[in-house]
Scaffold this active site. Structure first.
Site, PDB file in Angstrom:
ATOM      1  N   GLY A  12       7.148  57.787  -1.398  1.00  0.00           N
ATOM      2  CA  GLY A  12       6.241  56.817  -2.016  1.00  0.00           C
ATOM      3  C   GLY A  12       7.010  55.563  -2.387  1.00  0.00           C
ATOM      4  O   GLY A  12       8.238  55.496  -2.221  1.00  0.00           O
ATOM      5  N   ASP A  13       6.284  54.537  -2.837  1.00  0.00           N
ATOM      6  CA  ASP A  13       6.896  53.269  -3.275  1.00  0.00           C
ATOM      7  C   ASP A  13       7.664  52.577  -2.151  1.00  0.00           C
ATOM      8  O   ASP A  13       8.662  51.897  -2.387  1.00  0.00           O
ATOM      9  CB  ASP A  13       7.846  53.486  -4.467  1.00  0.00           C
ATOM     10  N   HIS A  41       0.267  50.236  -5.886  1.00  0.00           N
ATOM     11  CA  HIS A  41       0.602  49.444  -4.701  1.00  0.00           C
ATOM     12  C   HIS A  41       0.777  47.989  -5.128  1.00  0.00           C
ATOM     13  O   HIS A  41      -0.180  47.337  -5.537  1.00  0.00           O
ATOM     14  CB  HIS A  41      -0.493  49.575  -3.644  1.00  0.00           C
ATOM     15  N   GLY A 304       5.872  52.790 -15.192  1.00  0.00           N
ATOM     16  CA  GLY A 304       7.005  52.042 -15.740  1.00  0.00           C
ATOM     17  C   GLY A 304       8.284  52.868 -15.815  1.00  0.00           C
ATOM     18  O   GLY A 304       9.317  52.386 -16.256  1.00  0.00           O
ATOM     19  N   ARG A 305       8.225  54.138 -15.346  1.00  0.00           N
ATOM     20  CA  ARG A 305       9.421  54.995 -15.418  1.00  0.00           C
ATOM     21  C   ARG A 305      10.497  54.472 -14.464  1.00  0.00           C
ATOM     22  O   ARG A 305      10.179  54.051 -13.348  1.00  0.00           O
ATOM     23  CB  ARG A 305       9.081  56.426 -14.959  1.00  0.00           C
ATOM     24  N   ARG A 307      12.856  54.518 -11.510  1.00  0.00           N
ATOM     25  CA  ARG A 307      12.838  55.371 -10.313  1.00  0.00           C
ATOM     26  C   ARG A 307      14.226  55.933 -10.061  1.00  0.00           C
ATOM     27  O   ARG A 307      15.233  55.272 -10.342  1.00  0.00           O
ATOM     28  CB  ARG A 307      12.368  54.558  -9.106  1.00  0.00           C
ATOM     29  N   ASP A 335      16.292  43.171   2.188  1.00  0.00           N
ATOM     30  CA  ASP A 335      16.991  42.120   1.423  1.00  0.00           C
ATOM     31  C   ASP A 335      17.779  42.676   0.230  1.00  0.00           C
ATOM     32  O   ASP A 335      18.798  42.113  -0.168  1.00  0.00           O
ATOM     33  CB  ASP A 335      15.972  41.090   0.907  1.00  0.00           C
ATOM     34  N   SER A 414      10.715  43.872   6.435  1.00  0.00           N
ATOM     35  CA  SER A 414      10.301  43.130   5.242  1.00  0.00           C
ATOM     36  C   SER A 414      11.546  42.684   4.490  1.00  0.00           C
ATOM     37  O   SER A 414      12.434  43.487   4.209  1.00  0.00           O
ATOM     38  CB  SER A 414       9.413  44.026   4.388  1.00  0.00           C
TER      39      SER A 414
HETATM   40  P1  GDP Z   1       3.796  51.147  -2.523  1.00  0.00           P
HETATM   41  O1  GDP Z   1       3.254  52.101  -3.531  1.00  0.00           O
HETATM   42  O2  GDP Z   1       4.268  51.812  -1.270  1.00  0.00           O
HETATM   43  O3  GDP Z   1       2.863  50.003  -2.261  1.00  0.00           O
HETATM   44  O4  GDP Z   1       5.113  50.522  -3.166  1.00  0.00           O
HETATM   45  P2  GDP Z   1       5.303  49.960  -4.662  1.00  0.00           P
HETATM   46  O5  GDP Z   1       4.463  48.781  -4.869  1.00  0.00           O
HETATM   47  O6  GDP Z   1       5.182  51.087  -5.630  1.00  0.00           O
HETATM   48  O7  GDP Z   1       6.854  49.604  -4.633  1.00  0.00           O
HETATM   49  C1  GDP Z   1       7.383  48.702  -3.740  1.00  0.00           C
HETATM   50  C2  GDP Z   1       8.144  47.647  -4.543  1.00  0.00           C
HETATM   51  O8  GDP Z   1       8.933  46.887  -3.659  1.00  0.00           O
HETATM   52  C3  GDP Z   1       7.260  46.646  -5.238  1.00  0.00           C
HETATM   53  O9  GDP Z   1       7.929  46.201  -6.381  1.00  0.00           O
HETATM   54  C4  GDP Z   1       7.138  45.530  -4.206  1.00  0.00           C
HETATM   55  O10 GDP Z   1       6.824  44.272  -4.787  1.00  0.00           O
HETATM   56  C5  GDP Z   1       8.495  45.524  -3.646  1.00  0.00           C
HETATM   57  N1  GDP Z   1       8.661  45.105  -2.255  1.00  0.00           N
HETATM   58  C6  GDP Z   1       7.926  45.438  -1.153  1.00  0.00           C
HETATM   59  N2  GDP Z   1       8.532  44.975  -0.037  1.00  0.00           N
HETATM   60  C7  GDP Z   1       9.658  44.361  -0.447  1.00  0.00           C
HETATM   61  C8  GDP Z   1      10.753  43.715   0.241  1.00  0.00           C
HETATM   62  O11 GDP Z   1      10.798  43.649   1.451  1.00  0.00           O
HETATM   63  N3  GDP Z   1      11.760  43.242  -0.536  1.00  0.00           N
HETATM   64  C9  GDP Z   1      11.765  43.324  -1.889  1.00  0.00           C
HETATM   65  N4  GDP Z   1      12.793  42.829  -2.566  1.00  0.00           N
HETATM   66  N5  GDP Z   1      10.771  43.920  -2.566  1.00  0.00           N
HETATM   67  C10 GDP Z   1       9.748  44.438  -1.853  1.00  0.00           C
END
Ligand code: GDP
Length: 425
Positions: A12-13, A41, A304-305, A307, A335, A414
């Site tokens: 996830g995430d 998300h 807010g935990r 990861r 990145d 990304s």
């Molecule tokens: P999801 O649940 O799969 O949508 O993922 P989350 O939103 O929980 O966590 C992904 C985190 O990575 C979020 O803080 C996004 O803003 C961030 N994020 C996504 N793609 C990128 C990326 O390519 N680079 C960076 N630095 N952050 C990203």
């Protein structure tokens, strides 16, 4: 027929929200097919930064129809609050539909989740306490309430009586908490039903009609392959299937309609909640990756935990792609690794002295130790790269190596959290 699934290859995430928001520019419909508002998300676009919990990530496009399919766990208040948050922050009113066959998270699911984690104490699973496990337990025990039941008082009362006759015994005698009154629960739910009435419909004809017309549909998964109840790290999965294969069931579309499966994979690893995590880092190394990760550090979007952090795990991610049936990979967060001289990549596990390259069952996984190889770092920011060639050679080499290890083409890279920070290969 063109249905694209966007699903997680890890725990996830992975950035499914960002990827869906990006790909939804070319979609007519975006469907959530499982899970509930335990998702988080993150989407960052011209409207600002949003964390979507229950709404599909197509809500930023006024022309996209966003659907909660029958497989979703619907928390009615959370659903309405999310729409309110979006419109208050200047997002045009999204078009949303909720399947009349989707089931509703009931007040006692939230209570059960909380009481059970309290009872388990040190043995708790790290639930997000959104009632998801009790909800799906009830669904499969045939004790759930479908959205359609909210418009039939007699049926609703009968459903609730059947469920509460068991729950109240647990509340009073296991958890030592007050019992709930059926009439009170029913009356609140009947009101909730009226609040979402404009969104409710039979989503099957909607989706099948769209397919017949050649409309472009995205199905958006929640969490990742390793949290799938059958294929994941049992007993630490989520309570609904996170796999593209389930999207057909949870959305209500023919299995053969899903022709593309985009597995979203992270360039390093992170994991929320309990369970084996082979490449896990601790101490200052973990803290630094956590601080630099995501868009503002790696902290749970819902809870807010902090990861749990680790290096890229090719064994787990290859397996994740396999069980998802990935046809393409979106590699996210590349990145973030720009500060490292060398980047460890886990290419195999050592289990009891034996080198293993295929993902083992959960019992063996507990004993796995990572075997790393080191890739050279690139030591600069890559967030402004627009094409693959703009990336430093070492960053390109990292992508090539990950691609080779996964055996699936990496179609997108990304390089930042914003919608436009996406390289198409
Ligand atoms: P999801 O649940 O799969 O949508 O993922 P989350 O939103 O929980 O966590 C992904 C985190 O990575 C979020 O803080 C996004 O803003 C961030 N994020 C996504 N793609 C990128 C990326 O390519 N680079 C960076 N630095 N952050 C990203």
């Amino acid at each position: 027929m063109t249905v694209t699934a966007i699903v997680g290859a890890n725990w996830g995430d992975e950035g499914k929200g960002k990827t869906t928001d990006y790909l939804a520019a070319e979609a007519d419909i975006v469907v959530r097919f499982q899970g509930g508002n335990n998702a988080g998300h993150t989407v960052i676009n011209d409207y600002g930064k949003f964390v979507l919990h229950l709404l599909p990530s197509g809500v930023f496009y006024p022309n996209v129809v966003n659907v909660l399919g029958p497989g979703v766990a619907v928390n009615i208040s959370a659903f309405l609050e999310e729409i309110e948050t979006l419109t208050r922050r200047g997002v045009p009113q999204p078009t949303l539909r909720i399947s009349d066959r989707a089931q509703v998270i009931l007040p006692f699911h939230l209570l059960l989740d909380e009481y059970e984690e309290e009872r388990l104490d040190d043995l708790k699973f790290g639930s997000t306490k959104r009632g998801i496990a009790p909800f799906y337990a009830d669904k499969y025990a045939k004790l759930g309430v479908q959205v359609a039941d909210l418009y039939d008082e007699e049926r609703l009362l009968a459903r609730l009586k059947a469920s509460l006759s068991i729950k109240n015994v647990l509340f009073e005698h296991l958890y030592h908490k007050p019992a709930l009154d059926v009439e009170d629960v029913a009356s609140a739910l009947l009101q909730d039903g009226q609040r979402i009435r404009p969104f409710v419909c039979d989503t099957l004809p909607l989706l099948h009609g769209a397919l017949a017309e050649g409309k472009r549909i995205l199905v958006e998964g929640q969490l990742g392959a390793l949290r799938d109840p059958d294929h994941g790290i049992y007993p630490y999965p989520t309570s609904s299937s996170t796999l593209a294969g389930f999207a057909s069931v949870g959305a209500g579309i023919p299995p053969y309609a899903i022709t593309r499966v985009v597995a979203v994979a992270k360039a390093y690893s992170s994991c929320v909640g309990a369970g084996p995590f082979v490449t896990e880092l601790f101490g200052p190394e973990a803290d630094e990756l956590r601080r630099r990760g995501g868009d503002a550090g790696e902290f749970g979007a819902t809870t807010g935990r902090p990861r749990r952090m680790g290096w890229f795990d090719a064994v787990a991610t290859r397996y994740g792609c396999q069980v998802q049936g990935a046809t393409e990979v979106a590699l996210t967060l590349l990145d973030v690794l720009g500060y490292l001289d060398e980047i460890p990549v886990c290419v195999a596990y050592d289990i009891d002295g034996e080198r293993v390259e295929s993902f083992p069952n959960p019992a063996q996984l507990e004993r796995a130790r990572p075997v790393f190889e080191a890739m050279p770092g690139w030591k600069c920011s890559i967030s402004n790269a627009e094409t693959f060639r703009d990336l430093p050679l070492n960053a390109q080499a990292y992508v090539y190596r990950v691609e080779e290890l996964l055996g699936v083409p990496i179609k997108w890279v990304s390089v930042g959290p914003r919608r436009e920070a996406m390289i198409v290969r």
